[in-house]
Design an enzyme around this catalytic site. Structure first.
Site, PDB file in Angstrom:
ATOM      1  N   PHE A 120      -4.100  15.849  -3.177  1.00  0.00           N
ATOM      2  CA  PHE A 120      -4.639  15.123  -4.330  1.00  0.00           C
ATOM      3  C   PHE A 120      -5.484  16.089  -5.144  1.00  0.00           C
ATOM      4  CE2 PHE A 120      -7.583  12.704  -6.849  1.00  0.00           C
ATOM      5  CZ  PHE A 120      -6.766  11.732  -7.402  1.00  0.00           C
TER       6      PHE A 120
ATOM      7  N   ASP B 215      -9.338  24.217  -4.028  1.00  0.00           N
ATOM      8  CA  ASP B 215      -9.834  23.047  -4.750  1.00  0.00           C
ATOM      9  C   ASP B 215     -10.967  22.438  -3.921  1.00  0.00           C
ATOM     10  OD1 ASP B 215     -10.364  20.573  -5.803  1.00  0.00           O
ATOM     11  OD2 ASP B 215      -8.274  19.988  -6.089  1.00  0.00           O
TER      12      ASP B 215
ATOM     13  N   LYS C   2     -17.355  17.380  -9.630  1.00  0.00           N
ATOM     14  CA  LYS C   2     -18.122  16.318  -8.985  1.00  0.00           C
ATOM     15  C   LYS C   2     -19.587  16.692  -8.772  1.00  0.00           C
ATOM     16  CE  LYS C   2     -14.115  14.119  -6.756  1.00  0.00           C
ATOM     17  NZ  LYS C   2     -13.971  12.992  -7.678  1.00  0.00           N
TER      18      LYS C   2
END
Length: 426
Positions: free
Chosen positions: A144, A230, A271
């Protein structure tokens, strides 16, 4: 704008006027502070999702909010048509913090992933000598990385993919946590990069073998391919290291004692780099990689704006000064120890897995069942907010400012809720 008076009213407004691209739990939140959130009726909850690990520093951290409001009263946006007096100091701070030469600032996680893909392809053509438009990137099943058109082209999530084609080619998908599959794929022609989550969060907190990330780094170097990590969800202290590729080290991976650090060629952050108060993302790399980006090749009106720079510096300072990485490591061990003891007493939960304060429990039911969802609804009723993923998995990721006493209280809620649910279903 009129404020809503009840949860029922707020949910009705969203259902009527908003696109239905999410399926939220039936709770309407109006306030957050530290590890807590309150709904519009005033009920208090423990947050055990942290906005998908964006709020590692806790809700409305005064130091981060203060940096945002102070900068917002001075200068908010110049675009990159001009220099501003915050971007340079932020770039110096973030590159030294993570140990890279350069940063390319963006806004959202998906933008940062797209940026990394562009950099890797351009590097492949200009530095490695791959023919233009032939570069391929290795990705992993159950990944994801976002929901843009390019990213869903190699997604395993059929809800994200279905009826959004045609898809972007140039990606090779292999099994996660499989060194042999990776080495075999790296021997194919025109490979320019490997894009990987050090821990697969959305897939249910899939933690690879201890040495897998080091093997990824080693193989990428051996085959002259860019290792792209990531760390949008796993980074900034969440897993008990500053980055998940740091293993259990709280430094930046550049100390002599650190033997588990897997140095990425491209580091992707988002984030919690802003503590959840402002959209900030970043792509970091050394000069040999980043210098393929030249004026006009990539950009963003809001990327690198003054507010983002001020917020990100404050957010990273909080992680370091409050030792939140170390706290995540310690509390994560306590949480998994408690859950493992509890699992031995129940048939409803089969497994707990995770690292630091990124954890998940696996519910003993089919992924197509509603059991995990129904348990999360009961958890909400008992004052704890969590969300299922992949049907039968519940992810637990509280803010890193949580205390040990609060964690034990949350474990009590989780255990009692599951016991009551199991009794009611039997």
């Amino acid at each position: 704008m009129e404020l809503v008076q009840s949860s029922k009213e707020a949910i009705a407004l969203e259902n009527k006027h908003g696109a239905h691209n999410y399926h939220p739990l039936p709770v309407v939140l109006s306030k957050g502070e530290g590890v807590y959130m309150w709904d519009v009726e005033g009920k208090k909850y423990y947050d055990f999702l942290s906005a998908y690990s964006a709020v590692n520093q806790g809700h409305c951290h005064p130091r981060i909010v203060g940096a945002m409001t102070e900068q917002a009263q001075t200068l908010t946006l110049t675009s990159r048509a001009f220099y501003n007096d915050v971007l340079g100091p932020y770039e110096k701070y973030v590159t030294e913090y993570f140990g890279f030469d350069k940063v390319l600032p963006m806004n959202t996680g998906a933008e940062a992933v797209e940026t990394a893909i562009k950099i890797a392809r351009k590097w492949g053509y200009e530095k490695k000598g791959v023919d233009e438009n032939e570069g391929k990137i290795i990705v992993f099943d159950q990944n994801f990385h976002g929901r843009t058109t390019t990213i869903i082209s190699f997604s395993s999530d059929q809800d994200a993919r279905r009826n959004f084609g045609p898809y972007t080619h140039g990606f090779i998908k292999i099994q996660y946590n499989d060194k042999e599959a990776l080495e075999e794929a790296l021997q194919l022609n025109n490979i320019v990069g490997v894009l990987i989550e050090p821990i697969q969060g959305e897939a249910g907190v899939n933690v690879p073998n201890e040495k897998f990330m080091q093997n990824v780094a080693k193989l990428c170097k051996e085959y002259n391919v860019l290792f792209m990590a990531d760390e949008i969800q796993t980074g900034i202290g969440r897993t008990g290291g500053l980055l998940a590729v740091c293993g259990n080290c709280s430094c930046q991976g550049h100390c002599e004692k650190q033997s588990t650090y897997a140095q990425p060629d491209i580091l992707i952050l988002g984030k919690a780099i802003s503590g959840g108060v402002y959209p900030v993302s970043a792509v970091l790399a050394n000069d040999e990689v980043m210098d393929v980006i030249t004026p006009g090749t990539h950009g963003s009106t809001f990327g690198g704006n003054p507010v983002a720079g001020a917020v990100a510096v404050a957010a990273l300072e909080v992680i370091r000064d409050e030792k939140l990485t170390q706290n995540a490591r310690r509390l994560g061990e306590i949480f998994r120890e408690r859950m493992n003891k509890f699992i031995a007493t129940t048939d409803l939960v089969t497994l707990v897995r995770g690292k630091g304060l990124l954890n998940a429990i696996v519910i003993n039911d089919e992924p197509t069942s509603s059991t995990a969802w129904n348990i999360c609804v009961k958890l909400k009723e008992n004052g704890l907010l969590a969300k299922p993923t992949h049907g039968n998995i519940i992810r637990f990721a509280p803010p890193l400012v949580m205390t040990e006493e609060q964690l034990h209280e949350c474990c009590d809620i989780i255990e009692n809720t599951i016991r009551d649910f199991e009794s009611s279903e039997s």
